[in-house]
Motif scaffolding. Sequence first.
Motif, PDB file in Angstrom:
ATOM      1  N   MET A 118       0.832  -1.199   0.000  1.00  0.00           N
ATOM      2  CA  MET A 118       0.000   0.000   0.000  1.00  0.00           C
ATOM      3  C   MET A 118       0.869   1.252   0.000  1.00  0.00           C
ATOM      4  N   ALA A 119       0.276   2.337  -0.386  1.00  0.00           N
ATOM      5  CA  ALA A 119       0.984   3.606  -0.481  1.00  0.00           C
ATOM      6  C   ALA A 119       1.210   4.213   0.902  1.00  0.00           C
ATOM      7  N   ASP A 120       2.283   4.980   1.009  1.00  0.00           N
ATOM      8  CA  ASP A 120       2.566   5.691   2.254  1.00  0.00           C
ATOM      9  C   ASP A 120       1.693   6.933   2.341  1.00  0.00           C
ATOM     10  N   LEU A 121       1.089   7.129   3.499  1.00  0.00           N
ATOM     11  CA  LEU A 121       0.242   8.289   3.735  1.00  0.00           C
ATOM     12  C   LEU A 121       0.704   8.985   5.011  1.00  0.00           C
ATOM     13  N   PRO A 122       0.439  10.277   5.107  1.00  0.00           N
ATOM     14  CA  PRO A 122       0.767  10.979   6.352  1.00  0.00           C
ATOM     15  C   PRO A 122      -0.048  10.407   7.520  1.00  0.00           C
ATOM     16  N   GLN A 123       0.444  10.644   8.723  1.00  0.00           N
ATOM     17  CA  GLN A 123      -0.269  10.207   9.921  1.00  0.00           C
ATOM     18  C   GLN A 123      -1.672  10.810   9.926  1.00  0.00           C
ATOM     19  N   GLY A 124      -2.653  10.013  10.347  1.00  0.00           N
ATOM     20  CA  GLY A 124      -4.037  10.472  10.413  1.00  0.00           C
ATOM     21  C   GLY A 124      -4.847  10.140   9.179  1.00  0.00           C
ATOM     22  N   TYR A 125      -4.212   9.481   8.198  1.00  0.00           N
ATOM     23  CA  TYR A 125      -4.902   9.089   6.966  1.00  0.00           C
ATOM     24  C   TYR A 125      -4.745   7.594   6.763  1.00  0.00           C
ATOM     25  N   ARG A 126      -5.776   6.986   6.199  1.00  0.00           N
ATOM     26  CA  ARG A 126      -5.737   5.552   5.919  1.00  0.00           C
ATOM     27  C   ARG A 126      -6.382   5.301   4.570  1.00  0.00           C
ATOM     28  N   LEU A 127      -5.736   4.499   3.742  1.00  0.00           N
ATOM     29  CA  LEU A 127      -6.270   4.165   2.429  1.00  0.00           C
ATOM     30  C   LEU A 127      -7.193   2.963   2.551  1.00  0.00           C
ATOM     31  N   LEU A 128      -8.396   3.097   2.019  1.00  0.00           N
ATOM     32  CA  LEU A 128      -9.390   2.025   2.070  1.00  0.00           C
ATOM     33  C   LEU A 128      -9.752   1.583   0.658  1.00  0.00           C
ATOM     34  N   ASP A 129      -9.997   0.311   0.510  1.00  0.00           N
ATOM     35  CA  ASP A 129     -10.419  -0.227  -0.769  1.00  0.00           C
ATOM     36  C   ASP A 129     -11.875   0.154  -1.023  1.00  0.00           C
ATOM     37  N   GLY A 130     -12.211   0.414  -2.272  1.00  0.00           N
ATOM     38  CA  GLY A 130     -13.573   0.737  -2.658  1.00  0.00           C
ATOM     39  C   GLY A 130     -13.824   2.234  -2.634  1.00  0.00           C
ATOM     40  N   PRO A 131     -14.925   2.647  -3.232  1.00  0.00           N
ATOM     41  CA  PRO A 131     -15.258   4.072  -3.244  1.00  0.00           C
ATOM     42  C   PRO A 131     -15.776   4.514  -1.877  1.00  0.00           C
ATOM     43  N   PRO A 132     -15.787   5.819  -1.644  1.00  0.00           N
ATOM     44  CA  PRO A 132     -16.386   6.311  -0.403  1.00  0.00           C
ATOM     45  C   PRO A 132     -17.902   6.144  -0.451  1.00  0.00           C
ATOM     46  N   PRO A 133     -18.577   6.294   0.675  1.00  0.00           N
ATOM     47  CA  PRO A 133     -20.044   6.281   0.658  1.00  0.00           C
ATOM     48  C   PRO A 133     -20.576   7.372  -0.282  1.00  0.00           C
ATOM     49  N   VAL A 134     -21.759   7.160  -0.802  1.00  0.00           N
ATOM     50  CA  VAL A 134     -22.340   8.051  -1.815  1.00  0.00           C
ATOM     51  C   VAL A 134     -22.321   9.519  -1.383  1.00  0.00           C
ATOM     52  N   ASP A 135     -22.762   9.825  -0.179  1.00  0.00           N
ATOM     53  CA  ASP A 135     -22.797  11.230   0.250  1.00  0.00           C
ATOM     54  C   ASP A 135     -21.403  11.845   0.278  1.00  0.00           C
ATOM     55  N   GLU A 136     -20.416  11.087   0.721  1.00  0.00           N
ATOM     56  CA  GLU A 136     -19.046  11.596   0.749  1.00  0.00           C
ATOM     57  C   GLU A 136     -18.481  11.713  -0.659  1.00  0.00           C
ATOM     58  N   TYR A 137     -18.839  10.782  -1.536  1.00  0.00           N
ATOM     59  CA  TYR A 137     -18.447  10.856  -2.949  1.00  0.00           C
ATOM     60  C   TYR A 137     -18.953  12.154  -3.568  1.00  0.00           C
ATOM     61  N   LEU A 138     -20.223  12.437  -3.365  1.00  0.00           N
ATOM     62  CA  LEU A 138     -20.807  13.663  -3.920  1.00  0.00           C
ATOM     63  C   LEU A 138     -20.152  14.915  -3.329  1.00  0.00           C
ATOM     64  N   ALA A 139     -19.909  14.905  -2.024  1.00  0.00           N
ATOM     65  CA  ALA A 139     -19.274  16.051  -1.374  1.00  0.00           C
ATOM     66  C   ALA A 139     -17.845  16.247  -1.869  1.00  0.00           C
ATOM     67  N   LEU A 140     -17.103  15.163  -2.049  1.00  0.00           N
ATOM     68  CA  LEU A 140     -15.732  15.238  -2.550  1.00  0.00           C
ATOM     69  C   LEU A 140     -15.696  15.836  -3.950  1.00  0.00           C
ATOM     70  N   ARG A 141     -16.557  15.355  -4.823  1.00  0.00           N
ATOM     71  CA  ARG A 141     -16.589  15.889  -6.191  1.00  0.00           C
ATOM     72  C   ARG A 141     -16.890  17.381  -6.167  1.00  0.00           C
ATOM     73  N   ARG A 142     -17.860  17.769  -5.392  1.00  0.00           N
ATOM     74  CA  ARG A 142     -18.265  19.182  -5.316  1.00  0.00           C
ATOM     75  C   ARG A 142     -17.120  20.043  -4.768  1.00  0.00           C
ATOM     76  N   ALA A 143     -16.531  19.623  -3.649  1.00  0.00           N
ATOM     77  CA  ALA A 143     -15.479  20.405  -2.996  1.00  0.00           C
ATOM     78  C   ALA A 143     -14.207  20.483  -3.836  1.00  0.00           C
ATOM     79  N   ALA A 144     -13.932  19.443  -4.617  1.00  0.00           N
ATOM     80  CA  ALA A 144     -12.735  19.425  -5.448  1.00  0.00           C
ATOM     81  C   ALA A 144     -12.939  20.145  -6.778  1.00  0.00           C
ATOM     82  N   GLY A 145     -14.145  20.664  -7.018  1.00  0.00           N
ATOM     83  CA  GLY A 145     -14.401  21.407  -8.243  1.00  0.00           C
ATOM     84  C   GLY A 145     -14.794  20.550  -9.427  1.00  0.00           C
ATOM     85  N   LEU A 146     -15.120  19.279  -9.179  1.00  0.00           N
ATOM     86  CA  LEU A 146     -15.586  18.403 -10.254  1.00  0.00           C
ATOM     87  C   LEU A 146     -17.099  18.524 -10.375  1.00  0.00           C
ATOM     88  N   THR A 147     -17.611  18.313 -11.551  1.00  0.00           N
ATOM     89  CA  THR A 147     -19.049  18.365 -11.756  1.00  0.00           C
ATOM     90  C   THR A 147     -19.710  17.276 -10.925  1.00  0.00           C
TER      91      THR A 147
END
Length: 142
Positions: free
Chosen positions: A1-30
């Motif tokens: 697995m990739a190295d991440l800073p402390q306080g972060y963890r990489l998880l398999d699979g997409p985030p939950p739908v609400d977080e997916y939508l929020a991430l796209r919006r906050a990152a400037g994606l449609t």
Amino acid sequence: MADLPQGYRLLDGPPPVDEYLALRRAAGLTPPSRAQAVAALPGSWSACHVLHEPTGLAAGMGRVLGDGGWYFHIVDMAVLPAHQRRGLGDAILTVLLDRIRRQAPPGAFVNLLADPPGRGLYARHGFTETAPHSLGMAMTLR
């Protein structure tokens, strides 16, 4: 697995739908509609997301759409602005590309559409512009 800073963890699979939508919006994606997100996420060939452990929320994500043999399309690369410049996008892309390298037959075609903020990241991972030989084209159904 990739190295991440402390306080972060990489998880398999997409985030939950609400977080997916929020991430796209906050990152400037449609942002897609909720119905589109619900239908799209299970159709991923591969996906992963980075959990910000102090908040319990997704801070970044990426997915691969593909047929498992020939075509692999990187989509939904997004990191929340407050968590950028910490290597999260690099870690996500590394995991997705490693999965393709391990599971795809030699000669597989991997592509993506690169908005300006992500072009440096993609170039560091070996992606090159295809124009003028080929040019990305798109259509949104109404």
